[in-house]
Design a protein around this motif. Structure first.
Motif, PDB file in Angstrom:
ATOM      1  N   ASN A 110       0.813  -1.202   0.000  1.00 52.77           N
ATOM      2  CA  ASN A 110       0.000   0.000   0.000  1.00 52.77           C
ATOM      3  C   ASN A 110       0.855   1.264   0.000  1.00 52.77           C
ATOM      4  N   GLU A 111       2.078   1.130   0.459  1.00 50.55           N
ATOM      5  CA  GLU A 111       2.962   2.293   0.527  1.00 50.55           C
ATOM      6  C   GLU A 111       3.743   2.510  -0.769  1.00 50.55           C
ATOM      7  N   ILE A 112       3.637   1.568  -1.711  1.00 49.12           N
ATOM      8  CA  ILE A 112       4.303   1.797  -3.002  1.00 49.12           C
ATOM      9  C   ILE A 112       3.375   2.698  -3.805  1.00 49.12           C
ATOM     10  N   HIS A 113       3.827   3.898  -4.103  1.00 51.54           N
ATOM     11  CA  HIS A 113       2.919   4.813  -4.790  1.00 51.54           C
ATOM     12  C   HIS A 113       3.026   4.724  -6.298  1.00 51.54           C
ATOM     13  N   HIS A 114       4.074   4.047  -6.741  1.00 47.02           N
ATOM     14  CA  HIS A 114       4.241   3.836  -8.174  1.00 47.02           C
ATOM     15  C   HIS A 114       3.393   2.622  -8.548  1.00 47.02           C
ATOM     16  N   SER A 115       2.280   2.849  -9.263  1.00 50.57           N
ATOM     17  CA  SER A 115       1.309   1.758  -9.386  1.00 50.57           C
ATOM     18  C   SER A 115       1.820   0.598 -10.248  1.00 50.57           C
ATOM     19  N   LYS A 116       2.627   0.869 -11.238  1.00 52.88           N
ATOM     20  CA  LYS A 116       3.158  -0.222 -12.072  1.00 52.88           C
ATOM     21  C   LYS A 116       4.074  -1.120 -11.253  1.00 52.88           C
ATOM     22  N   LEU A 117       4.951  -0.461 -10.497  1.00 49.05           N
ATOM     23  CA  LEU A 117       5.879  -1.211  -9.646  1.00 49.05           C
ATOM     24  C   LEU A 117       5.109  -2.076  -8.651  1.00 49.05           C
ATOM     25  N   ARG A 118       4.047  -1.478  -8.092  1.00 49.58           N
ATOM     26  CA  ARG A 118       3.250  -2.218  -7.117  1.00 49.58           C
ATOM     27  C   ARG A 118       2.638  -3.468  -7.743  1.00 49.58           C
ATOM     28  N   THR A 119       2.078  -3.295  -8.929  1.00 45.50           N
ATOM     29  CA  THR A 119       1.460  -4.445  -9.593  1.00 45.50           C
ATOM     30  C   THR A 119       2.491  -5.542  -9.842  1.00 45.50           C
ATOM     31  N   VAL A 120       3.678  -5.145 -10.261  1.00 47.09           N
ATOM     32  CA  VAL A 120       4.717  -6.144 -10.534  1.00 47.09           C
ATOM     33  C   VAL A 120       5.065  -6.906  -9.259  1.00 47.09           C
ATOM     34  N   VAL A 121       5.300  -6.157  -8.187  1.00 49.59           N
ATOM     35  CA  VAL A 121       5.682  -6.815  -6.928  1.00 49.59           C
ATOM     36  C   VAL A 121       4.565  -7.735  -6.446  1.00 49.59           C
ATOM     37  N   GLN A 122       3.333  -7.254  -6.512  1.00 48.74           N
ATOM     38  CA  GLN A 122       2.216  -8.089  -6.055  1.00 48.74           C
ATOM     39  C   GLN A 122       2.096  -9.347  -6.904  1.00 48.74           C
ATOM     40  N   THR A 123       2.188  -9.176  -8.217  1.00 53.86           N
ATOM     41  CA  THR A 123       2.052 -10.327  -9.106  1.00 53.86           C
ATOM     42  C   THR A 123       3.115 -11.376  -8.805  1.00 53.86           C
ATOM     43  N   ILE A 124       4.334 -10.921  -8.558  1.00 52.69           N
ATOM     44  CA  ILE A 124       5.393 -11.879  -8.240  1.00 52.69           C
ATOM     45  C   ILE A 124       5.097 -12.577  -6.917  1.00 52.69           C
ATOM     46  N   SER A 125       4.631 -11.811  -5.937  1.00 55.80           N
ATOM     47  CA  SER A 125       4.448 -12.412  -4.616  1.00 55.80           C
ATOM     48  C   SER A 125       3.306 -13.433  -4.596  1.00 55.80           C
ATOM     49  N   TYR A 126       2.355 -13.325  -5.531  1.00 48.68           N
ATOM     50  CA  TYR A 126       1.254 -14.306  -5.548  1.00 48.68           C
ATOM     51  C   TYR A 126       1.674 -15.635  -6.180  1.00 48.68           C
ATOM     52  N   MET A 127       2.783 -15.628  -6.877  1.00 49.31           N
ATOM     53  CA  MET A 127       3.149 -16.762  -7.729  1.00 49.31           C
ATOM     54  C   MET A 127       3.163 -18.126  -7.026  1.00 49.31           C
ATOM     55  N   PRO A 128       3.762 -18.214  -5.832  1.00 47.25           N
ATOM     56  CA  PRO A 128       3.836 -19.554  -5.216  1.00 47.25           C
ATOM     57  C   PRO A 128       2.473 -20.189  -4.968  1.00 47.25           C
ATOM     58  N   ARG A 129       1.409 -19.393  -4.970  1.00 44.86           N
ATOM     59  CA  ARG A 129       0.063 -19.936  -4.777  1.00 44.86           C
ATOM     60  C   ARG A 129      -0.285 -20.953  -5.870  1.00 44.86           C
ATOM     61  N   PHE A 130       0.376 -20.842  -7.007  1.00 45.52           N
ATOM     62  CA  PHE A 130       0.051 -21.682  -8.160  1.00 45.52           C
ATOM     63  C   PHE A 130       0.938 -22.910  -8.252  1.00 45.52           C
ATOM     64  N   ILE A 131       1.803 -23.062  -7.288  1.00 45.14           N
ATOM     65  CA  ILE A 131       2.727 -24.191  -7.326  1.00 45.14           C
ATOM     66  C   ILE A 131       2.221 -25.258  -6.371  1.00 45.14           C
ATOM     67  N   SER A 132       2.243 -26.495  -6.834  1.00 42.29           N
ATOM     68  CA  SER A 132       1.597 -27.563  -6.070  1.00 42.29           C
ATOM     69  C   SER A 132       2.391 -27.943  -4.822  1.00 42.29           C
ATOM     70  N   THR A 133       1.652 -28.543  -3.884  1.00 39.00           N
ATOM     71  CA  THR A 133       2.250 -29.063  -2.662  1.00 39.00           C
ATOM     72  C   THR A 133       3.444 -29.957  -2.961  1.00 39.00           C
ATOM     73  N   VAL A 134       3.283 -30.839  -3.948  1.00 37.33           N
ATOM     74  CA  VAL A 134       4.340 -31.806  -4.249  1.00 37.33           C
ATOM     75  C   VAL A 134       5.604 -31.074  -4.711  1.00 37.33           C
ATOM     76  N   VAL A 135       5.441 -30.092  -5.585  1.00 39.67           N
ATOM     77  CA  VAL A 135       6.620 -29.382  -6.086  1.00 39.67           C
ATOM     78  C   VAL A 135       7.280 -28.582  -4.966  1.00 39.67           C
ATOM     79  N   ILE A 136       6.473 -27.947  -4.130  1.00 43.23           N
ATOM     80  CA  ILE A 136       7.065 -27.190  -3.020  1.00 43.23           C
ATOM     81  C   ILE A 136       7.842 -28.130  -2.105  1.00 43.23           C
TER      82      ILE A 136
END
Lengths: 312, 289
Positions: A110-136
C-alpha cells in the motif's frame, strides 16, 4: 371452517404453488444435491467403523462392536499427547510467525505509490500460490539436501558443517512454517490489501496535514482500518487450530522426525492407508473432526458477533 | 508534491524490502531452472548459485525419454479439463437456484451444503465409500472426487445474486423457462465470474495429488503430481542418503529439477492470466458471507 384453518390452507397452497412454479430450479439442483448426498453424507455412515473392530472380510454388518474401545486405545496410546502437541504447536507457530506476514506485506504494498511497480511486486508475490504441494515439498527437500542443497552450500561457504535438516526433529517446525510463509503470504495479502484500498484517502491526508509522516499514517489510519479484517482472519485461524496441512507434512516427514512432525492428520493417514487399521483411523479422524467442528463453529459465532463480515 | 527527507528514506527502505520479497519468492524457482540446465557435477558440488554452470539438456532429454511422464501428463490434462468441466456444470446448477431468494427451502439447502465445510466423515469413511461404489482405481473416481467445492458454490451464488432481477422478469414475460434464462441471460452476464471459478477449479485439479494417490493403483492412470511425488520426494531422499555421490545419483538430481520445471511450466505460463481472476474471487468471497 375457522379462519385460521383457511389461512393455513392457503399457506400450504401457496407453498406448493411456488414449488411448482420453480420446478425447473429444483430439477437443476438434483445432480448437485446427489453429489453431496453420495460423497459427503453417505460416508457419515462409515463413521460406525470407529465403534467397531472392523475387518474388511466381515464388512460392517459382520464386524464386532467394541463401543468406545478404539477411542480408549487412542487416548491412552503412546502417541496421543505427541499428536495433540505437534498439531497445536505447528498451528501456534504459524499464528505467531506466519499470520503477521501477509498483513505487513499488504501495508508495504500500500505504501508503493508507483502503481506499475506495485502491480509487478504483487504479481510476483502471488506466484507460489500456483505451485503444487508436491513441487514445493520437492524444492524444500532439494534445497535442504546435505550434499548439494543450496542452503548447505551457503553454510559450507561460511565454513560451517552441512546439516541434514530434514532428519533433525528440532528443525521440522521452522521448516514447515517457513515453507508455509513462502507459499502463502503473498496471496494471503490480497484480502488485507483490498480492505486497505477501501480506506478513505482523506484520512491519510488529515494525518499528513497534522504533520504525521508515513509511519504515523500506517499506525493511525491503515492499521486501524485493517483491524476488522485482521480480527476475522485471526478468529478463523484459531478455529482451525486442530487442522494442519498434513498433505504437506506426509511429504516432508520421516520416521526420525515423527517426534515433532507427526500430526493428527498424518497419523490418520498412516493408520488407515499404510497399516490398514481402519477402525482406529476412523476413530482418530472422528475425534479430530468433532474438536474442529466445535472450534470452527465457535470461531464463526464470535466473528458474526463482532461484525457483519464473515468468511463463510 | 515535495517529499520530506523521512518520506524519501521510507520509500528507499520500502523499495529494498519489496526487492527482497521478490527475490525470496523468485529465487527458488530460478534456482530450479538454472540447476536443470547445469552440469550435474556442478549442481551436486553446490557451485550453481546464480547462473547456470555449463549448459546441458541431458536432464531434459532423460525426462522426455521416460514414458510414464507423458502418460501422467496426459492424465493430468484429462483430469484437469474434464474434471473442471464437471465442477462447473455441477457448481452452476447448484449455485443458480440457490441465488434465488424466492426459492422455497433455500435456507435448508444452504445449510445442507455448508455443514460439509465444517464437518466431514474423514479419510477412511470417504475412502471406503469410493471403494464400495466400485470407484477404486477408476478415472471416474478422480473426476468425481472434489467435483464440488462449497466455497466456489458460494462465490458463484454471490455473483448470480448481483444480476438484477429485472432481467429475469422480462425474460419470463417472453415465456422463457428457468433453464433458458440461466443459459441465455445469466451465463453470458457472468463470464468473469465463471472464468474466476473455472480457474480456481483448474488450478486445484492440476495441483492436487492426495486423493489421486489414495484412489489409484494402476500406474497408467496416475496424474503428474502423483508421479512427481514419487520422483521428486522419493528420489531426492535417496540422493540425500547416498553415501558416495556416484554419477547416476548426481544426474538423478538434475533430472528432478528438470521434472519440476516441466511440471510447473504450464502453470507459470498461464499465471499472468490466472492471477487476476484469483484476486477477484478472493475479494468477492470476502465481501459476502
Amino acid at each position: 371452517m375457522t379462519p385460521t384453518a383457511g389461512k393455513t390452507r392457503t399457506q400450504t397452497q401457496r407453498f406448493w404453488h411456488s414449488v411448482l412454479r420453480d420446478k425447473h430450479l429444483y430439477l437443476m439442483m438434483i445432480p448437485f444435491l446427489l453429489w453431496y448426498i453420495i460423497f459427503c453424507y453417505k460416508p457419515f455412515g462409515g463413521l460406525v467403523l470407529a465403534f467397531q473392530d472392523y475387518k474388511p472380510l466381515l464388512g460392517i454388518e459382520g464386524s464386532e462392536w467394541v463401543g468406545l474401545e478404539n477411542f480408549k486405545t487412542f487416548f491412552t496410546g503412546p502417541f496421543f499427547w505427541r499428536l495433540i502437541r505437534n498439531t497445536l504447536l505447528l498451528n501456534i507457530y504459524n499464528l505467531i510467525f506466519g499470520f503477521p506476514v501477509p498483513i505487513i506485506l499488504a501495508l508495504l504494498f500500500n505504501e508503493i505509490h508507483h502503481s506499475k511497480l506495485r502491480t509487478v511486486v504483487q504479481t510476483i508475490s502471488y506466484m507460489p500460490r500456483f505451485i503444487s504441494t508436491v513441487v514445493i515439498a520437492g524444492l524444500v527437500v532439494n534445497f535442504l539436501s546435505p550434499s548439494s542443497g543450496i542452503i548447505n552450500t551457503f553454510i559450507k561457504m561460511f565454513g560451517g558443517e552441512p546439516i541434514y535438516f530434514l532428519t533433525r526433529p528440532e528443525f521440522f517446525r521452522p521448516i514447515y512454517v517457513l515453507q508455509g510463509i513462502w507459499s502463502g503470504a503473498g496471496f494471503g495479502s490480497v484480502i488485507y490489501y483490498s480492505s486497505l484500498c477501501s480506506i478513505d484517502t482523506e484520512l491519510y491526508e488529515a494525518v499528513m496535514i497534522d504533520g504525521g509522516g508515513r509511519w504515523k499514517q500506517i499506525w493511525h489510519v491503515a492499521l486501524p482500518g485493517l483491524l476488522p479484517t485482521i480480527a476475522i482472519m485471526l478468529i478463523m485461524q484459531i478455529g482451525n487450530l486442530m487442522n494442519v496441512g498434513y498433505e504437506m507434512i506426509i511429504l516432508l516427514y520421516q520416521p526420525v522426525t515423527y517426534e515433532t512432525a507427526d500430526v493428527i492428520g498424518s497419523y490418520v493417514y498412516r493408520l488407515g492407508m499404510e497399516q490398514a487399521n481402519y477402525s482406529l483411523s476412523t476413530a482418530v479422524g472422528l475425534f479430530n473432526g468433532v474438536i474442529s467442528l466445535i472450534l470452527v463453529t465457535s470461531a464463526n459465532f464470535v466473528s458474526r458477533k463482532l461484525g457483519d463480515v464473515s468468511i463463510f | 508534491m515535495k517529499l520530506t527527507k523521512g518520506q524519501k528514506v521510507f520509500n528507499v527502505v520500502n523499495f529494498f524490502l519489496m526487492l527482497a520479497v521478490c527475490l525470496i519468492t523468485v529465487y527458488p524457482l530460478w534456482y530450479t531452472v538454472i540447476a536443470s540446465f547445469s552440469d550435474p557435477l556442478a549442481v551436486s558440488t553446490g557451485s550453481v548459485t546464480i547462473l547456470p554452470v555449463g549448459f546441458e539438456l541431458a536432464s531434459f532429454k532423460k525426462v522426455f525419454e521416460m514414458d510414464n511422464i507423458w502418460t501422467a501428463y496426459g492424465n493430468t490434462i484429462f483430469y484437469s479439463v474434464f474434471g473442471t468441466l464437471l465442477n462447473m456444470v455441477l457448481t452452476i446448477l447448484g449455485a443458480y437456484p440457490l441465488s434465488k431468494r424466492r426459492l422455497k427451502g433455500r435456507r435448508v439447502f444452504m445449510l445442507f451444503i455448508l455443514i460439509t465445510m465444517w464437518f466431514n466423515a474423514g479419510m477412511m469413511p470417504s475412502f471406503l465409500n469410493y471403494r464400495d461404489l466400485g470407484l477404486y482405481d477408476t478415472r471416474a473416481a478422480i473426476l468425481l472426487c472434489g467435483a464440488i467445492d462449497t466455497f466456489n458454490v458460494i462465490l458463484m451464488r454471490t455473483f448470480f445474486e448481483n444480476v438484477p432481477d429485472s432481467m429475469e422478469e422480462s425474460a419470463k414475460l417472453d415465456g422463457a423457462n428457468d433453464w433458458r434464462i440461466l443459459l441465455n441471460i445469466y451465463l453470458p452476464l457472468s463470464v468473469p465470474a465463471i472464468a474466476t471459478v473455472t480457474m480456481y477449479y483448474f488450478v486445484g485439479r492440476w495441483n492436487s495429488y492426495f486423493w489421486s494417490m489414495l484412489l489409484l493403483k494402476d500406474q497408467s492412470k496416475v496424474p503428474l503430481q502423483v508421479l512427481l511425488k514419487k520422483l521428486i520426494v522419493e528420489v531426492s531422499y535417496s540422493v540425500n542418503e547416498a553415501v558416495d555421490m556416484s554419477a547416476t545419483v548426481m544426474t538423478e538430481q538434475t533430472i528432478v529439477y528438470a521434472t519440476i520445471v516441466i511440471a510447473v511450466l504450464p502453470m507459470l505460463i498461464l499465471y499472468p492470466f490466472l492471477q487476476k481472476f484469483f484476486v477477484k474471487g478472493i475479494m468477492v468471497g470476502a465481501i459476502k458471507g
